[in-house]
Scaffold this active site. Sequence first.
Site, PDB file in Angstrom:
ATOM      1  N   GLU A  40       0.699  -1.098  -0.080  1.00 20.46           N
ATOM      2  CA  GLU A  40       0.054   0.122   0.201  1.00 20.46           C
ATOM      3  C   GLU A  40       0.999   1.278  -0.048  1.00 20.46           C
ATOM      4  O   GLU A  40       2.018   1.321   0.232  1.00 20.46           O
ATOM      5  CB  GLU A  40      -0.999   0.080   1.334  1.00 20.46           C
ATOM      6  CG  GLU A  40      -0.157  -0.334   2.619  1.00 20.46           C
ATOM      7  CD  GLU A  40      -1.289  -0.671   3.659  1.00 20.46           C
ATOM      8  OE1 GLU A  40      -1.794   0.395   4.074  1.00 20.46           O
ATOM      9  OE2 GLU A  40      -1.662  -1.890   3.863  1.00 20.46           O
ATOM     10  N   CYS A  57       7.603  -4.483  15.357  1.00 17.14           N
ATOM     11  CA  CYS A  57       7.122  -3.588  16.592  1.00 17.14           C
ATOM     12  C   CYS A  57       6.010  -4.139  16.958  1.00 17.14           C
ATOM     13  O   CYS A  57       4.950  -4.377  16.092  1.00 17.14           O
ATOM     14  CB  CYS A  57       7.145  -2.331  16.036  1.00 17.14           C
ATOM     15  SG  CYS A  57       9.052  -1.663  15.348  1.00 17.14           S
ATOM     16  N   CYS A  97       0.148   2.607   8.963  1.00 12.83           N
ATOM     17  CA  CYS A  97       0.834   1.689   8.533  1.00 12.83           C
ATOM     18  C   CYS A  97       0.321   0.165   8.197  1.00 12.83           C
ATOM     19  O   CYS A  97       0.252  -0.472   9.409  1.00 12.83           O
ATOM     20  CB  CYS A  97       2.176   1.545   9.384  1.00 12.83           C
ATOM     21  SG  CYS A  97       3.642   2.322   8.549  1.00 12.83           S
ATOM     22  N   CYS A 108       3.473   8.386   0.758  1.00 17.92           N
ATOM     23  CA  CYS A 108       4.086   7.385   1.798  1.00 17.92           C
ATOM     24  C   CYS A 108       4.079   6.095   1.122  1.00 17.92           C
ATOM     25  O   CYS A 108       3.174   5.668   0.632  1.00 17.92           O
ATOM     26  CB  CYS A 108       3.396   7.371   3.127  1.00 17.92           C
ATOM     27  SG  CYS A 108       4.062   6.271   4.282  1.00 17.92           S
ATOM     28  N   CYS A 117       2.714  -2.091  15.735  1.00 17.29           N
ATOM     29  CA  CYS A 117       2.592  -1.856  14.313  1.00 17.29           C
ATOM     30  C   CYS A 117       1.897  -2.990  13.477  1.00 17.29           C
ATOM     31  O   CYS A 117       2.222  -4.152  13.713  1.00 17.29           O
ATOM     32  CB  CYS A 117       4.020  -1.532  13.807  1.00 17.29           C
ATOM     33  SG  CYS A 117       3.849  -1.090  11.910  1.00 17.29           S
ATOM     34  N   CYS A 137       7.041  -7.096   6.845  1.00 20.61           N
ATOM     35  CA  CYS A 137       8.052  -6.421   7.893  1.00 20.61           C
ATOM     36  C   CYS A 137       8.525  -7.389   8.619  1.00 20.61           C
ATOM     37  O   CYS A 137       7.634  -8.036   9.392  1.00 20.61           O
ATOM     38  CB  CYS A 137       7.827  -5.034   8.223  1.00 20.61           C
ATOM     39  SG  CYS A 137       9.103  -4.239   9.111  1.00 20.61           S
TER      40      CYS A 137
HETATM   41  N1  SAH Z   1      10.181   0.714   9.459  1.00 20.99           N
HETATM   42  C1  SAH Z   1      10.475   2.243   9.453  1.00 20.99           C
HETATM   43  C2  SAH Z   1       9.406   2.645   8.356  1.00 20.99           C
HETATM   44  C3  SAH Z   1       8.077   2.323   8.446  1.00 20.99           C
HETATM   45  S1  SAH Z   1       6.971   2.529   9.909  1.00 20.99           S
HETATM   46  C4  SAH Z   1      10.426   2.721  10.710  1.00 20.99           C
HETATM   47  O1  SAH Z   1      10.364   2.021  11.602  1.00 20.99           O
HETATM   48  O2  SAH Z   1      10.700   3.893  10.791  1.00 20.99           O
HETATM   49  C5  SAH Z   1       6.550   4.358   9.843  1.00 20.99           C
HETATM   50  C6  SAH Z   1       6.455   4.873  10.890  1.00 20.99           C
HETATM   51  O3  SAH Z   1       4.924   4.685  11.445  1.00 20.99           O
HETATM   52  C7  SAH Z   1       7.302   4.468  12.153  1.00 20.99           C
HETATM   53  O4  SAH Z   1       7.480   5.655  12.995  1.00 20.99           O
HETATM   54  C8  SAH Z   1       6.251   3.593  12.886  1.00 20.99           C
HETATM   55  O5  SAH Z   1       6.641   3.542  14.196  1.00 20.99           O
HETATM   56  C9  SAH Z   1       5.038   4.550  12.902  1.00 20.99           C
HETATM   57  N2  SAH Z   1       3.818   3.752  12.868  1.00 20.99           N
HETATM   58  C10 SAH Z   1       3.548   2.130  12.857  1.00 20.99           C
HETATM   59  N3  SAH Z   1       2.094   2.092  13.275  1.00 20.99           N
HETATM   60  C11 SAH Z   1       1.414   2.997  13.557  1.00 20.99           C
HETATM   61  C12 SAH Z   1       0.296   3.333  14.018  1.00 20.99           C
HETATM   62  N4  SAH Z   1      -0.707   2.362  14.316  1.00 20.99           N
HETATM   63  N5  SAH Z   1       0.198   4.516  14.510  1.00 20.99           N
HETATM   64  C13 SAH Z   1       0.857   5.631  14.324  1.00 20.99           C
HETATM   65  N6  SAH Z   1       2.096   5.197  13.855  1.00 20.99           N
HETATM   66  C14 SAH Z   1       2.505   4.135  13.485  1.00 20.99           C
END
Ligand code: SAH
Length: 343
Positions: free
Chosen positions: A89, A113, A330, A102, A116, A109
């Site tokens: 996406e 995390c 994300c 974005c 996420c 991935c």
């Molecule tokens: N792997 C990379 C890029 C992808 S995540 C990274 O970790 O930076 C992009 C951003 O979105 C990251 O800061 C991640 O922590 C955040 N993110 C993921 N899930 C989210 C959510 N549910 N709400 C808000 N931000 C989120």
Amino acid sequence: MNNIYDYTKEELEDYFLKIGESKFRADQVFNWLYIKRVKKFDDMTNLKKDLIKYLNENFNLNDLKILNKQSDIDVKKYLFELHDGNKIEAVLMNHDYGNSLCVSTQVGCNMGCYFCESGRLKKLRNLSTFELVLQVLKVEEDIKQRISHVVLMGIGEPFDNYDNVMRFINIINDPKGINIGIRHITISTCGIVPKIKKFMNEKTGVNLAISLHAPNDDVRNKIMPINKVYKIEDIIKAVKEYIKVTNRRVTFEYILLKDVNDTENCARELINLLKGINCYVNLIPYNETSHNEYKKSPKVTIDRFYDILKEGNINVTIRREFGSKVSAACGQLRSEQITRKEN
Ligand code: SAH
């Protein structure tokens, strides 16, 4: 077969020289692909017939299929299907300064995390350069407008797909092509320290954002498994080095998760951690999902956290919330689609 969108202009020049063509062919092909946006070699009418035949026999011009679109006032979310059936996406955000896209960098991935959605689906593979480039081309084609900013913050860890990501940046930045300004491109990483150092030496001018999300290892270990490999201290050291070498300010992203990392103590610890570093902090209101227990911090808590950082002389902003109605966080669109299928 190679995909033509995999090639930087320099790589195309080398390629043409190798097959006994003039280097200038690269300029012409780039112009057809990225300015005129043709989708067939046959339409590249200023190339010789022989060369068109050669290109047809040796290159793909794969397209991405838009499977689904969801729109809100200021956000448009795209679900793409790749040639192997995998889905990714991209999210388009309308800012007052332009259109920001974005993009995803991997199918799934591996960083895992816990908050996420992307990591719910393990990495199946890296995206190829052409799949990165086509996200930009398809969205521009769809909205009939230019994308002015690109953030590598979609599904995946960009530094876990380093070479393709660098090639992608080179292609979209090329002044004879899509021409997105280098300072309008941002890479976001969860903190892969060796790659931060590698990236620093490329001196690209691309913005670097670090998903920090915690002021100490105790808190970070609870939400980001990568912290077991690269500790906060290692990240901070790498960032300081990065700033010294590139003279660029770094962004720290900090998602506020209710009762996890949003206390006043956390804010104060964060001030101590970042004191004297040329950075700013982007506080991100958490976008809740139904697949975990994490909750968004209440507005008063977010404001309090912000105020404490401000008083501590940290440059800080609260990220504007986009498209919570269209599950723009994300990985949510892809994850929803897959969940629906599983049920
Ligand atoms: N792997 C990379 C890029 C992808 S995540 C990274 O970790 O930076 C992009 C951003 O979105 C990251 O800061 C991640 O922590 C955040 N993110 C993921 N899930 C989210 C959510 N549910 N709400 C808000 N931000 C989120």
